[in-house]
Design a protein around this motif. Sequence first.
Motif, PDB file in Angstrom:
ATOM      1  N   LEU A  65      36.753 -36.081 -95.349  1.00 39.69           N
ATOM      2  CA  LEU A  65      37.960 -36.601 -96.002  1.00 39.69           C
ATOM      3  C   LEU A  65      39.159 -35.677 -95.817  1.00 39.69           C
ATOM      4  N   CYS A  66      39.068 -34.729 -94.880  1.00 41.92           N
ATOM      5  CA  CYS A  66      40.135 -33.734 -94.662  1.00 41.92           C
ATOM      6  C   CYS A  66      41.524 -34.381 -94.645  1.00 41.92           C
ATOM      7  N   ASP A  67      42.489 -33.642 -95.224  1.00 47.82           N
ATOM      8  CA  ASP A  67      43.876 -34.133 -95.274  1.00 47.82           C
ATOM      9  C   ASP A  67      44.578 -34.046 -93.917  1.00 47.82           C
ATOM     10  N   ALA A  68      44.097 -33.202 -93.025  1.00 51.75           N
ATOM     11  CA  ALA A  68      44.780 -33.028 -91.730  1.00 51.75           C
ATOM     12  C   ALA A  68      43.761 -32.991 -90.589  1.00 51.75           C
ATOM     13  N   THR A  95      39.102 -30.283 -88.274  1.00 51.13           N
ATOM     14  CA  THR A  95      39.536 -30.344 -89.681  1.00 51.13           C
ATOM     15  C   THR A  95      40.326 -29.078 -89.990  1.00 51.13           C
ATOM     16  N   CYS A  96      41.084 -29.127 -91.093  1.00 54.17           N
ATOM     17  CA  CYS A  96      42.000 -28.013 -91.377  1.00 54.17           C
ATOM     18  C   CYS A  96      41.296 -26.811 -91.980  1.00 54.17           C
ATOM     19  N   GLY A  97      40.204 -27.051 -92.705  1.00 54.08           N
ATOM     20  CA  GLY A  97      39.457 -25.936 -93.294  1.00 54.08           C
ATOM     21  C   GLY A  97      40.030 -25.404 -94.592  1.00 54.08           C
ATOM     22  N   VAL A  98      41.218 -25.836 -94.972  1.00 57.52           N
ATOM     23  CA  VAL A  98      41.852 -25.245 -96.167  1.00 57.52           C
ATOM     24  C   VAL A  98      42.201 -26.274 -97.253  1.00 57.52           C
ATOM     25  N   CYS A  99      42.143 -27.550 -96.943  1.00 55.22           N
ATOM     26  CA  CYS A  99      42.520 -28.547 -97.959  1.00 55.22           C
ATOM     27  C   CYS A  99      41.407 -28.649 -99.008  1.00 55.22           C
ATOM     28  N   PRO A 100      41.694 -29.285-100.143  1.00 57.73           N
ATOM     29  CA  PRO A 100      40.674 -29.369-101.204  1.00 57.73           C
ATOM     30  C   PRO A 100      39.382 -30.029-100.733  1.00 57.73           C
ATOM     31  N   TYR A 101      39.492 -30.996 -99.818  1.00 57.60           N
ATOM     32  CA  TYR A 101      38.284 -31.692 -99.349  1.00 57.60           C
ATOM     33  C   TYR A 101      37.443 -30.786 -98.452  1.00 57.60           C
ATOM     34  N   CYS A 102      38.120 -30.093 -97.535  1.00 58.62           N
ATOM     35  CA  CYS A 102      37.381 -29.144 -96.689  1.00 58.62           C
ATOM     36  C   CYS A 102      36.687 -28.095 -97.549  1.00 58.62           C
ATOM     37  N   LYS A 103      37.413 -27.597 -98.545  1.00 57.02           N
ATOM     38  CA  LYS A 103      36.843 -26.528 -99.375  1.00 57.02           C
ATOM     39  C   LYS A 103      35.675 -27.030-100.218  1.00 57.02           C
TER      40      LYS A 103
HETATM   41 ZN   LIG Z   1      40.965 -30.242 -94.488  1.00 50.50          ZN
END
Ligand SMILES: [Zn+2]
Length: 327
Positions: free
Chosen positions: A104-107, A90-98
């Motif tokens: 539901l990560c965007d990337a 997961t990206c760790g920085v998108c609104p879902y990760c945060k």
């Molecule tokens: Zn993410």
Amino acid sequence: MKAMVLNAPKTPLVWTELPDRVPGPGQIRVKVLACGVCRTDLHVYDGELPDPKSPIIPGHEIVGRIDALGAGVTDLKLGERVGIPWLGHTCGVCPYCKAKRENLCDAPLFTGYTRDGGFATATVADARFAFPLGETGDDASLAPLLCAGLIGWRSLKMAGEGKKIGLYGFGAAGHIVAQVATWQGREVFAFTKPGDTGKQDFARSLGVKWAGGSDEAAPELLDAAIIYATVGALVPVALKAVHKGGRVVCAGIHMSDIPSFPYDILWEERSLFSVANLTRADGLEFLGQVPKMEIQVKTTRYPLQKANEALADLRAGRFDGAAVLVP
Ligand SMILES: [Zn+2]
Ligand SMILES: [Zn+2]
């Protein structure tokens, strides 16, 4: 390394020799000990999911042993047995990760779909998404827990605290969740394909309170129902099976269209959910309790090179429980 590679949708996987991969920073390489075969692998095979990696090595229920560590990996050790699930990165920085909704990560990257998976003798994974498995339990029996078990766990949580739980579809996930829910003190009602008395007997052998076809009504109204079958027509069926305020959870990644239905079967605060992917917290929570639950995972084992046969048998419903490939 060797792998069963899907070169194009709806073409047989091909036994292929590939160069050994070197784990990059933050990655591990594992020797695959077992890899479960999931309904989602059939969706990948059929080209039903958008933007796959292609060619792709399917498989996202991987049990393996670490044989190389990339730079910076300090939490895992060489020789350690780990599980590698569907959520691969997961990206760790998108609104879902945060918001702690990394499912539901965007990337994201998904094992066996957008990054290579476990229908192979070895695979490389992001170390942060691998679960230490310890040494209890045999490799093939643990493999189906990595998706059928994990997504099953997430879907059961989403079903709420109700005591009477209906399960539509009694494959790999259904047979695990039935045991988990029973262990939690709930009553399970198993719905199979109409007339599949073999699966109904299998469900009863695992301690469910009632088993029947999805064309039959349960003997009582349910608190919640979880749909593992990929059949959208089951959504209105399940809504009719739950009482006021009841929940219906769609646990698959892909489903045929849901037919229109009268509003009154949703009315009275029944709710309809879908489950997408998993979080690492789900994995740690579920796998941490597995030793207490004494789940009997029923497996049908195939040599890795028989992956095509395993997929065909899964599609045709030729076995109870879960198929597992063993290199
Ligand atoms: Zn993410
Ligand atoms: Zn899966």
